[in-house]
Design a protein around this motif. Structure first.
Motif, mmCIF file in Angstrom:
data_model
loop_
_atom_site.group_PDB
_atom_site.id
_atom_site.type_symbol
_atom_site.label_atom_id
_atom_site.label_comp_id
_atom_site.label_asym_id
_atom_site.label_seq_id
_atom_site.Cartn_x
_atom_site.Cartn_y
_atom_site.Cartn_z
ATOM 1 N N LYS A 8 48.404 19.800 -24.162
ATOM 2 C CA LYS A 8 47.685 20.763 -25.013
ATOM 3 C C LYS A 8 47.916 22.212 -24.589
ATOM 4 N N THR A 9 48.124 22.429 -23.304
ATOM 5 C CA THR A 9 48.202 23.797 -22.779
ATOM 6 C C THR A 9 49.591 24.073 -22.208
ATOM 7 N N ARG A 10 49.842 25.332 -21.918
ATOM 8 C CA ARG A 10 51.117 25.699 -21.291
ATOM 9 C C ARG A 10 51.256 25.035 -19.924
ATOM 10 N N LYS A 11 50.142 24.917 -19.208
ATOM 11 C CA LYS A 11 50.169 24.242 -17.911
ATOM 12 C C LYS A 11 50.569 22.774 -18.082
ATOM 13 N N ASP A 12 50.009 22.127 -19.097
ATOM 14 C CA ASP A 12 50.370 20.739 -19.381
ATOM 15 C C ASP A 12 51.861 20.629 -19.689
ATOM 16 N N LEU A 13 52.367 21.576 -20.480
ATOM 17 C CA LEU A 13 53.774 21.536 -20.868
ATOM 18 C C LEU A 13 54.684 21.699 -19.650
ATOM 19 N N LYS A 14 54.285 22.540 -18.735
ATOM 20 C CA LYS A 14 55.070 22.683 -17.499
ATOM 21 C C LYS A 14 55.084 21.375 -16.721
ATOM 22 N N GLN A 15 53.945 20.696 -16.647
ATOM 23 C CA GLN A 15 53.910 19.390 -15.980
ATOM 24 C C GLN A 15 54.860 18.417 -16.675
ATOM 25 N N PHE A 16 54.852 18.453 -17.993
ATOM 26 C CA PHE A 16 55.707 17.585 -18.796
ATOM 27 C C PHE A 16 57.182 17.850 -18.482
ATOM 28 N N VAL A 17 57.565 19.117 -18.455
ATOM 29 C CA VAL A 17 58.959 19.501 -18.219
ATOM 30 C C VAL A 17 59.389 19.201 -16.794
ATOM 31 N N TYR A 18 58.515 19.443 -15.837
ATOM 32 C CA TYR A 18 58.905 19.327 -14.423
ATOM 33 C C TYR A 18 58.864 17.890 -13.899
ATOM 34 N N PHE A 19 58.243 16.958 -14.629
ATOM 35 C CA PHE A 19 58.095 15.603 -14.094
ATOM 36 C C PHE A 19 59.428 14.967 -13.666
ATOM 37 N N MET A 36 64.203 26.506 -18.543
ATOM 38 C CA MET A 36 63.984 27.447 -19.645
ATOM 39 C C MET A 36 64.354 26.819 -20.989
ATOM 40 N N ASP A 37 65.488 26.105 -21.040
ATOM 41 C CA ASP A 37 65.905 25.450 -22.286
ATOM 42 C C ASP A 37 64.905 24.380 -22.708
ATOM 43 N N GLU A 38 64.430 23.601 -21.735
ATOM 44 C CA GLU A 38 63.471 22.543 -22.045
ATOM 45 C C GLU A 38 62.174 23.135 -22.611
ATOM 46 N N MET A 39 61.673 24.176 -21.985
ATOM 47 C CA MET A 39 60.442 24.815 -22.454
ATOM 48 C C MET A 39 60.626 25.339 -23.879
ATOM 49 N N ASN A 40 61.745 26.003 -24.124
ATOM 50 C CA ASN A 40 61.976 26.584 -25.451
ATOM 51 C C ASN A 40 62.159 25.517 -26.521
ATOM 52 N N THR A 41 62.798 24.420 -26.162
ATOM 53 C CA THR A 41 62.997 23.337 -27.133
ATOM 54 C C THR A 41 61.662 22.701 -27.530
ATOM 55 N N LEU A 42 60.760 22.592 -26.597
ATOM 56 C CA LEU A 42 59.495 21.883 -26.838
ATOM 57 C C LEU A 42 58.391 22.777 -27.407
#
Length: 372
Positions: A8-19, A36-42
């Protein structure tokens, strides 16, 4: 017990990307994508595919620790074009725990049913330039920057949850010969003469810019009948042009023009970024970009990324022009090996062209499907 938490949050998205960076830490075959590419794609505000897609992301947690992730995507242009109400799953990673994989897949399946979908297939991205296909053979082969690497237990978990093969892609490793076979050289010369074609003389990335529209138009046309393909939009074309054209090495990008200066074929290869990306661990800063720049300038391997030929010119020697032109640059620059991007198992025409080379088919990846 597995807890499923929606991102739901940017923090959650970072967890998602970094897993996966944690899951694959120390693995000698995994090639990290750029964070950076992963964050922008999602991100909905960054990825123009959200014009025609919707998506949700989930994390799996055990004892408060992230142990898995999955994305659910509905591509409405795909449904409109192909007439199949299939949702997609992607960005799937999990520890070797059947409870975790089952919970992740069940979550996306339930969401897909709620949205009126009758099937779920993947791993797929938002569009066909995203990474796709789960590795099912070649786990002890080095990954590449443009493909997914996964542990051998992934397909076992998928199949145990009722997923079956929909299509496979094959990957090849080619030796670059000192000299091209005569049959390819003759076919190249004949095609240039017979169809009054020429090779774009590009020295810098900016020399390709007048032809970008034609390149992507041809990509949409040539790939339109391949598995699940939907045409790229103008916004997506602008994004990919901005993201990647500044990084291309003109030696390995060949554009074939007709007498009207229209693009009729192109081939795009990159010096392999595999080892550079492993050194960056997905980060351009503070020093990651240096590894990438070095790899772009000095390398002994190229990745053959995209090839497209006008449908009416396919099978008439135009592919041989691309092979011949890229081969010249490989010899000049000391390239000894080429990695081919995934090719559909059913695309016999494309796969058959490698018979002229010393090659090995060393990887296979799969799109799974489950009917809901």
């Amino acid at each position: 017990m597995v807890e499923i938490k929606e991102v739901k949050t940017r923090k959650d998205l970072k967890q998602f990307v970094y897993f996966p960076y944690k899951l694959y830490a120390g693995n000698k075959y995994w090639v990290p994508p750029l964070v950076m590419d992963e964050m922008n794609t999602l991100r909905r505000d960054k990825n123009p595919a959200f014009e025609y897609c919707e998506a949700r992301y989930w994390l799996a947690l055990k004892d408060g620790e992230v142990v898995g992730r999955i994305a659910g995507i509905i591509n409405y242009k795909y449904i409109e074009k192909w007439g199949q109400k299939n949702a997609r799953f992607g960005w799937i990673d999990f520890i070797d725990d059947p409870e975790v994989s089952k919970a992740l897949l069940a979550t996306v399946e339930d969401w897909a049913r709620e949205k009126g979908m009758t099937g779920l297939h993947g791993p797929l991205g938002f569009c066909d330039l995203d990474r796709e296909g789960m590795l099912v053979e070649g786990f002890d082969e080095m990954g590449t920057f443009t493909t997914i690497y996964n542990y051998p237990y992934y397909p076992v978990h998928l199949e145990n949850n009722g997923y079956v093969k929909d299509v496979d892609w094959l990957e090849y490793e080619l030796e670059v010969p000192p000299q091209l076979p005569d049959v390819i050289q003759r076919a190249s010369q004949d095609a240039l003469r017979r169809f009054n074609l020429k090779v774009l003389d590009a020295k810098k990335p900016k020399d390709f810019l007048p032809y970008v529209k034609g390149i992507f138009a041809l990509l949409n046309e040539a790939y339109k009948d391949l598995y699940g393909v939907v045409p790229l939009t103008d916004m997506q074309i602008q994004l990919y042009t901005k993201q990647y054209f500044g990084f291309i090495n003109p030696d390995y990008v060949k554009v074939i023009l007709d007498q009207n200066d229209e693009v009729v074929a192109f081939g795009i290869a990159f010096p392999s970024l595999t080892q550079a990306m492993r050194k960056t661990n997905g980060r351009l800063l503070p020093f990651g970009f240096i590894h990438i720049l070095k790899a772009l300038k000095k390398n002994d391997t190229i990745d053959l990324c995209l090839v497209a030929v006008k449908p009416e010119l396919q099978g008439k020697g135009v592919n041989a022009i691309l092979m011949s032109e890229i081969h010249k640059e490989c010899i000049k620059n000391g390239i000894v090996k080429a990695e081919c991007n995934p090719q559909l198992e059913s695309n016999v025409k494309v796969r058959s062209q490698w018979r002229h080379f010393n090659f090995r088919q060393h990887k296979r990846r799969r799109c799974y499907i489950k009917y809901l």
